[in-house]
Scaffold this active site. Structure first.
Site, PDB file in Angstrom:
ATOM      1  N   PHE A 134      34.845  -2.451 -51.628  1.00 37.91           N
ATOM      2  CA  PHE A 134      34.525  -2.788 -53.064  1.00 37.91           C
ATOM      3  C   PHE A 134      33.184  -2.206 -53.300  1.00 37.91           C
ATOM      4  O   PHE A 134      32.038  -2.640 -52.534  1.00 37.91           O
ATOM      5  CB  PHE A 134      34.386  -4.330 -53.169  1.00 37.91           C
ATOM      6  CG  PHE A 134      34.227  -4.733 -54.524  1.00 37.91           C
ATOM      7  CD1 PHE A 134      35.035  -4.819 -55.504  1.00 37.91           C
ATOM      8  CD2 PHE A 134      32.804  -5.254 -54.699  1.00 37.91           C
ATOM      9  CE1 PHE A 134      34.827  -5.329 -56.621  1.00 37.91           C
ATOM     10  CE2 PHE A 134      32.550  -5.758 -55.922  1.00 37.91           C
ATOM     11  CZ  PHE A 134      33.600  -5.650 -57.175  1.00 37.91           C
ATOM     12  N   ASP A 219      26.553   1.049 -49.115  1.00 34.71           N
ATOM     13  CA  ASP A 219      26.534  -0.247 -50.140  1.00 34.71           C
ATOM     14  C   ASP A 219      26.200  -1.379 -49.426  1.00 34.71           C
ATOM     15  O   ASP A 219      26.936  -2.063 -49.049  1.00 34.71           O
ATOM     16  CB  ASP A 219      27.905  -0.001 -50.807  1.00 34.71           C
ATOM     17  CG  ASP A 219      28.330  -0.956 -51.875  1.00 34.71           C
ATOM     18  OD1 ASP A 219      27.356  -1.936 -52.059  1.00 34.71           O
ATOM     19  OD2 ASP A 219      28.954  -0.934 -52.524  1.00 34.71           O
ATOM     20  N   LYS A 248      22.738  -8.095 -55.794  1.00 38.71           N
ATOM     21  CA  LYS A 248      22.803  -9.214 -55.428  1.00 38.71           C
ATOM     22  C   LYS A 248      21.618 -10.003 -54.918  1.00 38.71           C
ATOM     23  O   LYS A 248      20.838 -10.211 -55.724  1.00 38.71           O
ATOM     24  CB  LYS A 248      23.859  -9.582 -54.481  1.00 38.71           C
ATOM     25  CG  LYS A 248      25.502  -9.127 -54.910  1.00 38.71           C
ATOM     26  CD  LYS A 248      26.609  -9.577 -54.307  1.00 38.71           C
ATOM     27  CE  LYS A 248      27.698  -9.598 -55.030  1.00 38.71           C
ATOM     28  NZ  LYS A 248      28.695  -8.540 -54.703  1.00 38.71           N
TER      29      LYS A 248
HETATM   30  C1  LIG Z   1      29.104  -7.359 -55.584  1.00 39.66           C
HETATM   31  C2  LIG Z   1      29.319  -5.996 -55.027  1.00 39.66           C
HETATM   32  C3  LIG Z   1      29.322  -4.837 -55.862  1.00 39.66           C
HETATM   33  C4  LIG Z   1      29.022  -4.847 -57.273  1.00 39.66           C
HETATM   34  O1  LIG Z   1      28.022  -5.315 -57.699  1.00 39.66           O
HETATM   35  P1  LIG Z   1      27.723  -6.094 -59.330  1.00 39.66           P
HETATM   36  O2  LIG Z   1      26.185  -6.309 -59.463  1.00 39.66           O
HETATM   37  O3  LIG Z   1      28.888  -7.097 -59.627  1.00 39.66           O
HETATM   38  O4  LIG Z   1      27.904  -4.770 -60.182  1.00 39.66           O
HETATM   39  C5  LIG Z   1      29.165  -3.646 -55.270  1.00 39.66           C
HETATM   40  N1  LIG Z   1      29.210  -3.496 -53.978  1.00 39.66           N
HETATM   41  C6  LIG Z   1      29.462  -4.665 -53.166  1.00 39.66           C
HETATM   42  C7  LIG Z   1      29.337  -4.455 -51.635  1.00 39.66           C
HETATM   43  C8  LIG Z   1      29.299  -5.863 -53.841  1.00 39.66           C
HETATM   44  O5  LIG Z   1      29.510  -6.901 -52.914  1.00 39.66           O
END
Ligand SMILES: *Cc1c(COP(=O)(O)O)cnc(C)c1O
Length: 393
Positions: A134, A219, A248
């Site tokens: 994700f 990521d 986050k």
């Molecule tokens: C939440 C998340 C995203 C997206 O972040 P947003 O601030 O909602 O755009 C991308 N990568 C990972 C691993 C995430 O947990």
């Protein structure tokens, strides 16, 4: 206060929301419009790493808001400089670009890798990503994600994101060709169900990407900023990636994200990358407060200890009730249920009286826990006991 049934219809429908209005938060606790309190193990989706309304963040916002809010991303500002320096001093990276969401930071990482491929690798542009990964909700990051159904939802996809299997190095090898520029992954797949990449896999990926002159992109929107018990998740496996994204937790609840890279990869030319709010001092001042709080002596040790406590408690619960065990790293953990009652458990937990419990089920057969990193031992015990009562019903 009554629930504003009619007025709430003015918000665009994207999902069924419970008929509650949250009005106040403090540490691990949220309060709704009726005054009912909830023990919060979601924390705005692993966002509030210091809990709700922590004094450090309130103070940083109050001090900055009277000084300077938005000079323009084309000018320097003091909090952005300070936060970038803190991040590079405490990681293997040399340069930082700030953004406003995890997806936007990942877009930046994708652009940087493609630019590097154009300059140094004959226009190579493909980024190998993973099934169930994700990376966000923009078109490119949805294409990079491996969420079932996302390949057709807003077709056509952005091309160039072949999918491998997490923890299967051969599946990555099989996808490498002349057009490959990078491999991108979450050190722990969060939305995919809290599935850690093994240390062996991370090290294998680093060796493989070096061998083929590919970039390794992590990521760390969910795993960064202390979530795994180290400041960054990649530090768990002793590898040095080329690019990392944060989101986050870095904002502790406000919109802030970052793209970090090694000097050798930094190849944006003037005008290649930007954004109106990027690096604005109001948000980066909060980032400084968050990172300083995590670097304070004992903070991450406590996160590690609370993670072990949560793990032990979930294992005991699983053994007692015949569930499927638990997994995760630090304070990103999941309890594996024996069946698909995750969504029902989430709803029943929220509806508990007089005190509710907020948890989440990224997949129907598991419950995910992402409390504040400074959650108290007794709050973990209280959560475990509420969950136990609920699951025994
Ligand atoms: C939440 C998340 C995203 C997206 O972040 P947003 O601030 O909602 O755009 C991308 N990568 C990972 C691993 C995430 O947990």
């Amino acid at each position: 206060m009554e629930f504003p049934k009619t007025d709430s219809q003015s918000l665009m429908w994207i999902i069924n929301r419970p008929e509650l209005v949250f009005t106040r938060g403090e540490g691990s606790w949220l309060f709704d419009h009726t005054g009912k309190r909830y023990l919060d193990f979601i924390q705005g989706w692993a966002v509030n790493c210091l809990g709700h309304c922590p004094p450090e963040i309130s103070a940083a916002l109050k001090a900055q808001v009277d000084q300077l809010i938005s000079p323009s991303p084309a000018f320097y500002n003091a909090p952005a400089i300070e936060l970038a320096a803190l991040l590079t001093a405490n990681s293997c990276f040399d340069r930082v670009f700030f953004a406003n969401s995890g997806a936007e930071a990942n877009e930046g990482a994708i652009k940087l890798a493609r630019k590097w491929g154009r300059k140094h690798k004959n226009g190579a542009y493909k980024i190998i990503t993973f099934d169930h990964g994700f990376h966000g909700r923009t078109l490119a990051t949805m294409s990079a994600s491996g969420k079932p159904g996302w390949d057709t939802m807003y077709a056509p996809q952005v091309p160039g994101f072949p999918k491998a299997e997490l923890n299967d190095l051969d599946s990555v090898k099989a996808l490498i060709d002349n057009e490959t520029v990078a491999v991108m992954l979450e050190p722990v797949q969060g939305e995919g169900g809290v599935i850690p990449a093994t240390r062996e896999f991370m090290q294998g990926l680093r060796a493989l990407t070096r061998e083929h002159n590919l970039l390794l992109i992590v990521d760390e929107v969910q795993t960064g900023i202390g979530r795994t018990g180290k400041l960054f998740g990649y530090q768990q496996s002793d590898v040095e990636p080329d690019i990392m994204t944060l989101g986050k937790g870095i904002g502790g609840g406000v919109p802030l994200s970052a793209l970090l890279a090694k000097e050798a990869v930094c190849c944006f030319e003037a005008g290649d990358q930007g954004g109106t709010y990027n690096g604005n001092p109001l948000m980066t001042a909060v980032g400084v407060a968050v990172v300083k709080a995590l670097l304070a002596p004992g903070f991450l040790e406590n996160t590690v200890a609370r993670g072990e406590q949560l793990s032990r408690g979930l294992l005991a619960l699983s053994a007692e009730l015949g569930l499927g065990g638990e997994r995760g790293v630090g304070l990103l953990r999941a309890l594996i249920l024996a069946d698909d009652r995750g969504p029902a458990v989430v709803e029943a937990a929220r509806n508990l009286e007089p005190v509710g419990l907020l948890i989440n089920a990224p997949r129907p057969n598991l419950i995910r826990f992402m409390p504040a990193l400074n959650v108290k031992a007794e709050e973990i015990e209280q959560m475990l006991s509420m969950l136990r009562d609920l699951l025994k019903r």
